[in-house]
Design an enzyme around this catalytic site. Structure first.
Site, short mmCIF file in Angstrom:
data_model
loop_
_atom_site.label_atom_id
_atom_site.label_comp_id
_atom_site.label_asym_id
_atom_site.label_seq_id
_atom_site.Cartn_x
_atom_site.Cartn_y
_atom_site.Cartn_z
CB THR A 191 0.14 -1.60 -14.29
OG1 THR A 191 1.62 -0.96 -13.76
CG2 THR A 191 -1.01 -0.70 -13.90
NE ARG A 251 -8.58 4.17 -6.40
CZ ARG A 251 -8.08 2.95 -6.10
NH1 ARG A 251 -7.15 2.42 -6.58
NH2 ARG A 251 -8.71 2.21 -4.95
CB CYS A 297 -26.50 -21.34 4.77
SG CYS A 297 -26.26 -19.74 4.56
CB ILE A 343 -8.59 -5.70 -3.99
CG1 ILE A 343 -8.89 -5.50 -5.59
CG2 ILE A 343 -8.82 -4.39 -3.10
CD1 ILE A 343 -10.41 -5.27 -5.84
CG ASP A 344 -3.71 -7.48 -7.33
OD1 ASP A 344 -2.69 -7.86 -6.38
OD2 ASP A 344 -3.55 -6.24 -7.98
CB SER A 375 -0.59 9.08 -7.46
OG SER A 375 -1.76 8.65 -7.25
CB ILE A 381 7.75 -0.69 -9.51
CG1 ILE A 381 8.39 -1.00 -7.94
CG2 ILE A 381 6.59 -1.61 -10.11
CD1 ILE A 381 7.16 -0.42 -7.17
CG HIS A 436 -7.99 0.05 -0.17
ND1 HIS A 436 -7.31 0.77 -1.08
CD2 HIS A 436 -8.47 0.92 0.84
CE1 HIS A 436 -7.04 1.91 -0.76
NE2 HIS A 436 -7.86 1.86 0.39
ZN ZN Z 1 -23.91 -19.53 4.40
#
Ligand code: ZN
Length: 251
Positions: free
Chosen positions: A35, A43, A160, A112-113, A199, A239, A128
């Site tokens: 953040t 979330r 492809c 996931i960043d 959390s 943090i 994740h």
């Molecule tokens: Zn491909």
């Protein structure tokens, strides 16, 4: 106010001393770590989950929706889940520095960043998945984030003709078992576990923490977590500030 500041000061001093004494620190983090880089916690109640859309975000970010409504999935994904310009903040940088010093053995993240990787961390276990990696569904060809975004159209296609899919764990998809095992192994071998910016409500956080048997458990989060009860130190403060100060003071 003065007393609060004194308390935080003492907590950071304690954390710095423990970092000095530790050799196998593991960091377990969540959305709160990002953040401060301007990436909203999707979330949280004011995050994008609360927004009014034709489909609820939980449905959009699911495996079946990706297959059936690929165009809408990518519209949402590119607009609300990708932050290619976001930069690592003080927390990411402090953790990368601890790894360089040989004190930190792994960063386990629910994010996931890819910001830990951008900060220079080598051993990152993104439970994740990560937006940094993408694969063609047909031939398996790898695309990094920039190459994926450079493909024309809303839905990125491979040379492809196959659809490119981000290596992000969608709803209805299983987590990577090898990654989970490695996370459990790292936590079991850790002498200090720092939980930050989470959390612990998201699977599989709570289960993984049970592997920890080291000396010190530290929780850094803006609000209370289920791990506070067992923690040796609970710091409710931003943090980035806490970690960068503690790492700077440790030796
Ligand atoms: Zn491909």
């Amino acid at each position: 106010m003065g007393r609060e500041a004194d308390r935080l000061e003492a907590q950071i001093t304690a954390l710095a001393a423990w970092i000095s004494e530790s050799q196998r620190i593991v960091f377990f983090g969540g959305a709160g770590v990002s953040t401060e880089s301007g990436i909203p916690d999707f979330r949280s109640s004011d995050g994008l989950y609360a927004e009014k859309r034709r489909y609820p975000p939980e449905q959009i970010v699911s495996h079946s929706f990706f297959l059936s409504h690929t165009e809408q999935f990518y519209e949402f994904y590119k607009e609300r889940m990708l932050y290619p310009e976001a930069a690592p903040n003080a927390a990411h940088l402090a953790l990368a520095e601890l790894e360089r010093q040989g004190k930190l053995s792994a960063v386990i993240t629910q994010n996931i960043d890819g910001l830990h990787e951008k900060a220079g961390s080598k051993k990152v276990l993104p439970l994740h998945g990560t937006v940094l990696r993408n694969h063609c569904q047909r031939c398996g060809k790898f695309y990094n984030l920039r190459d994926m975004l450079a493909r024309p159209g809303t839905v990125p296609h491979c040379d492809c003709g196959g659809v490119i899919k981000p290596d992000v764990v969608l709803y209805e998809e299983a987590l990577d078992t090898a990654l989970l095992k490695e996370a459990a192994r790292c936590i079991a071998a850790a002498d200090m576990l720092i939980i930050g910016g989470t959390s612990l409500a998201v699977y599989p956080a709570a289960g993984l923490l049970r592997y920890f048997s080291g000396r010190r458990l530290v929780v850094i989060n803006r609000s209370a977590t289920p791990a506070d009860r067992d923690a040796d130190l609970v710091i409710q403060a931003p943090i980035g500030e806490v970690l960068s100060e503690a790492v700077a003071r440790a030796h």
